[in-house]
Design a protein around this motif. Structure first.
Motif, PDB file in Angstrom:
ATOM      1  N   LYS A  34       4.459   4.309 -17.486  1.00 12.37           N
ATOM      2  CA  LYS A  34       5.830   4.780 -17.235  1.00 12.37           C
ATOM      3  C   LYS A  34       6.708   4.522 -18.460  1.00 12.37           C
ATOM      4  O   LYS A  34       6.619   3.465 -19.078  1.00 12.37           O
ATOM      5  CB  LYS A  34       6.422   4.104 -16.002  1.00 12.37           C
ATOM      6  CG  LYS A  34       6.469   2.589 -16.071  1.00 12.37           C
ATOM      7  CD  LYS A  34       6.912   1.991 -14.746  1.00 12.37           C
ATOM      8  CE  LYS A  34       6.959   0.468 -14.837  1.00 12.37           C
ATOM      9  NZ  LYS A  34       7.319  -0.143 -13.553  1.00 12.37           N
ATOM     10  N   GLU A  54       2.009   6.039 -12.995  1.00 15.97           N
ATOM     11  CA  GLU A  54       3.382   6.458 -13.287  1.00 15.97           C
ATOM     12  C   GLU A  54       4.291   6.165 -12.096  1.00 15.97           C
ATOM     13  O   GLU A  54       3.873   6.222 -10.946  1.00 15.97           O
ATOM     14  CB  GLU A  54       3.428   7.955 -13.604  1.00 15.97           C
ATOM     15  CG  GLU A  54       2.788   8.329 -14.938  1.00 15.97           C
ATOM     16  CD  GLU A  54       3.613   7.898 -16.147  1.00 15.97           C
ATOM     17  OE1 GLU A  54       4.813   7.588 -15.986  1.00 15.97           O
ATOM     18  OE2 GLU A  54       3.060   7.877 -17.274  1.00 15.97           O
ATOM     19  N   ASN A  55       5.559   5.863 -12.413  1.00  6.85           N
ATOM     20  CA  ASN A  55       6.553   5.561 -11.386  1.00  6.85           C
ATOM     21  C   ASN A  55       7.331   6.780 -10.923  1.00  6.85           C
ATOM     22  O   ASN A  55       7.877   6.787  -9.833  1.00  6.85           O
ATOM     23  CB  ASN A  55       7.566   4.536 -11.929  1.00  6.85           C
ATOM     24  CG  ASN A  55       7.215   3.134 -11.512  1.00  6.85           C
ATOM     25  OD1 ASN A  55       6.049   2.773 -11.491  1.00  6.85           O
ATOM     26  ND2 ASN A  55       8.220   2.345 -11.180  1.00  6.85           N
ATOM     27  N   LYS A  56       7.399   7.784 -11.805  1.00  7.51           N
ATOM     28  CA  LYS A  56       8.261   8.937 -11.513  1.00  7.51           C
ATOM     29  C   LYS A  56       7.455  10.231 -11.526  1.00  7.51           C
ATOM     30  O   LYS A  56       6.620  10.452 -12.408  1.00  7.51           O
ATOM     31  CB  LYS A  56       9.393   9.012 -12.548  1.00  7.51           C
ATOM     32  CG  LYS A  56      10.397   7.859 -12.440  1.00  7.51           C
ATOM     33  CD  LYS A  56      11.641   8.153 -13.263  1.00  7.51           C
ATOM     34  CE  LYS A  56      12.787   7.230 -12.884  1.00  7.51           C
ATOM     35  NZ  LYS A  56      12.676   5.893 -13.422  1.00  7.51           N
ATOM     36  N   GLY A  77       5.042   4.443  -8.070  1.00  8.37           N
ATOM     37  CA  GLY A  77       6.449   4.178  -7.792  1.00  8.37           C
ATOM     38  C   GLY A  77       6.897   4.754  -6.462  1.00  8.37           C
ATOM     39  O   GLY A  77       6.139   5.459  -5.779  1.00  8.37           O
ATOM     40  N   HIS A  78       8.122   4.450  -6.086  1.00  8.57           N
ATOM     41  CA  HIS A  78       8.693   4.980  -4.848  1.00  8.57           C
ATOM     42  C   HIS A  78       8.694   6.508  -4.900  1.00  8.57           C
ATOM     43  O   HIS A  78       9.132   7.100  -5.880  1.00  8.57           O
ATOM     44  CB  HIS A  78      10.118   4.454  -4.666  1.00  8.57           C
ATOM     45  CG  HIS A  78      10.765   4.924  -3.405  1.00  8.57           C
ATOM     46  ND1 HIS A  78      10.283   4.583  -2.155  1.00  8.57           N
ATOM     47  CD2 HIS A  78      11.836   5.725  -3.190  1.00  8.57           C
ATOM     48  CE1 HIS A  78      11.041   5.148  -1.229  1.00  8.57           C
ATOM     49  NE2 HIS A  78      11.984   5.848  -1.832  1.00  8.57           N
ATOM     50  N   SER A  96       2.136   4.254  -2.829  1.00 13.35           N
ATOM     51  CA  SER A  96       3.434   3.778  -2.344  1.00 13.35           C
ATOM     52  C   SER A  96       3.902   4.428  -1.044  1.00 13.35           C
ATOM     53  O   SER A  96       5.081   4.708  -0.878  1.00 13.35           O
ATOM     54  CB  SER A  96       4.474   4.007  -3.446  1.00 13.35           C
ATOM     55  OG  SER A  96       4.365   5.332  -3.970  1.00 13.35           O
ATOM     56  N   GLU A 122       2.213   0.708   1.055  1.00  9.22           N
ATOM     57  CA  GLU A 122       2.896  -0.326   0.274  1.00  9.22           C
ATOM     58  C   GLU A 122       3.486  -1.372   1.206  1.00  9.22           C
ATOM     59  O   GLU A 122       4.239  -1.049   2.128  1.00  9.22           O
ATOM     60  CB  GLU A 122       4.001   0.276  -0.583  1.00  9.22           C
ATOM     61  CG  GLU A 122       4.709  -0.767  -1.433  1.00  9.22           C
ATOM     62  CD  GLU A 122       5.719  -0.185  -2.396  1.00  9.22           C
ATOM     63  OE1 GLU A 122       6.413  -0.992  -3.056  1.00  9.22           O
ATOM     64  OE2 GLU A 122       5.835   1.049  -2.496  1.00  9.22           O
ATOM     65  N   LYS A 131      13.076  -4.470  -3.022  1.00 13.12           N
ATOM     66  CA  LYS A 131      11.851  -3.680  -3.145  1.00 13.12           C
ATOM     67  C   LYS A 131      11.580  -2.856  -1.899  1.00 13.12           C
ATOM     68  O   LYS A 131      11.969  -3.214  -0.790  1.00 13.12           O
ATOM     69  CB  LYS A 131      10.656  -4.608  -3.409  1.00 13.12           C
ATOM     70  CG  LYS A 131      10.717  -5.249  -4.780  1.00 13.12           C
ATOM     71  CD  LYS A 131       9.389  -5.798  -5.222  1.00 13.12           C
ATOM     72  CE  LYS A 131       9.491  -6.375  -6.624  1.00 13.12           C
ATOM     73  NZ  LYS A 131       9.121  -7.773  -6.677  1.00 13.12           N
TER      74      LYS A 131
END
Length: 230
Positions: A34, A54-56, A77-78, A96, A122, A131
């Motif tokens: 990320k 990756e988060n996004k 990621g979220h 997640s 998650e 979180k």
């Protein structure tokens, strides 16, 4: 530098496995890329990395066409429901999943793309307010509901442990998640394997491996400090 860092992380994983008589082949190293430019990912790829986290969603979309097709992308990621459609047929795994509504969206989009998506639930083991993630007691009820979705395969659990100076402080967190996965696996729920435990990051992945992690997510330890200006 990336190649040397990657080699060191691999050696650390092997050493952590040796201490608890585990086979290092049981542990998948996910290079958390990320905010990192494609050039650095290429360096890691050339040094043997094939799993990137990756988060996004946007970063996956940007990098996916510019890098080799044998890379396995992990969404760690979220994940917002309105962005599921962009990556559902591109990622190896979504780490997640933290609500029934998100799982329902993944099921709908997977059906449209005719894919079956491996996911992890998650879990916010430490119950940190900052979180995302399910409470421990919420996990089994969600597993039972999502197990009925034909285009989703629950393969295990993920947690993001608290940031601590001493990684030993997170040993109990990892142990709790491992126990929860064992308890769920014992129920032999259809379409649920509990074969994956995604836990441990740059500061504590060796402890996580000792406690049963099958995937560790290492970013800073491979690529260096994150670039927050991008």
């Amino acid at each position: 530098m990336v190649a040397e860092n990657l080699e060191q992380v691999r050696k650390n994983i092997e050493e952590a496995c040796r201490k608890v008589n585990r086979d290092p082949k049981e542990v998948t190293l996910i290079a958390v890329s990320k905010t990192k430019p494609v050039e650095l990912l290429r360096e890691a790829y050339q040094a043997g990395a094939r799993c990137f986290g990756e988060n996004k969603v946007q970063e996956i979309m940007d990098k996916y066409p510019r890098l080799p097709s044998d890379i396995q992308w992990h969404m760690i990621g979220h994940l917002q429901r309105n962005k599921v459609k962009y990556i559902v047929d591109k990622v190896k795994m979504i780490h997640s999943v933290d609500s029934l509504r998100l799982a329902e969206t993944i099921e709908q989009e997977a059906l449209k793309h005719q894919v079956r998506v491996p996911v992890l639930l998650e879990v916010n083991v430490a119950q940190e307010e900052s979180k995302f993630g399910l409470k421990m007691e919420e996990v089994l009820p969600l597993v039972e509901k999502v197990s009925a979705f034909p285009h989703i395969h629950i393969q295990g659990l993920m947690t993001i442990a608290p940031y601590v100076e001493n990684p030993e402080e997170n040993r109990g967190i990892f142990r709790q998640l491992k126990k929860l996965s064992v308890d769920i696996a014992a129920k032999n729920i259809n379409n649920v394997t509990m074969s994956v435990l995604s836990m441990g990051m740059t500061g504590d992945y060796e402890v996580a491996v000792q406690e049963g992690a099958t995937m560790v997510r290492v970013g800073t330890g491979i690529f260096g400090k994150r670039d927050y200006l991008r």
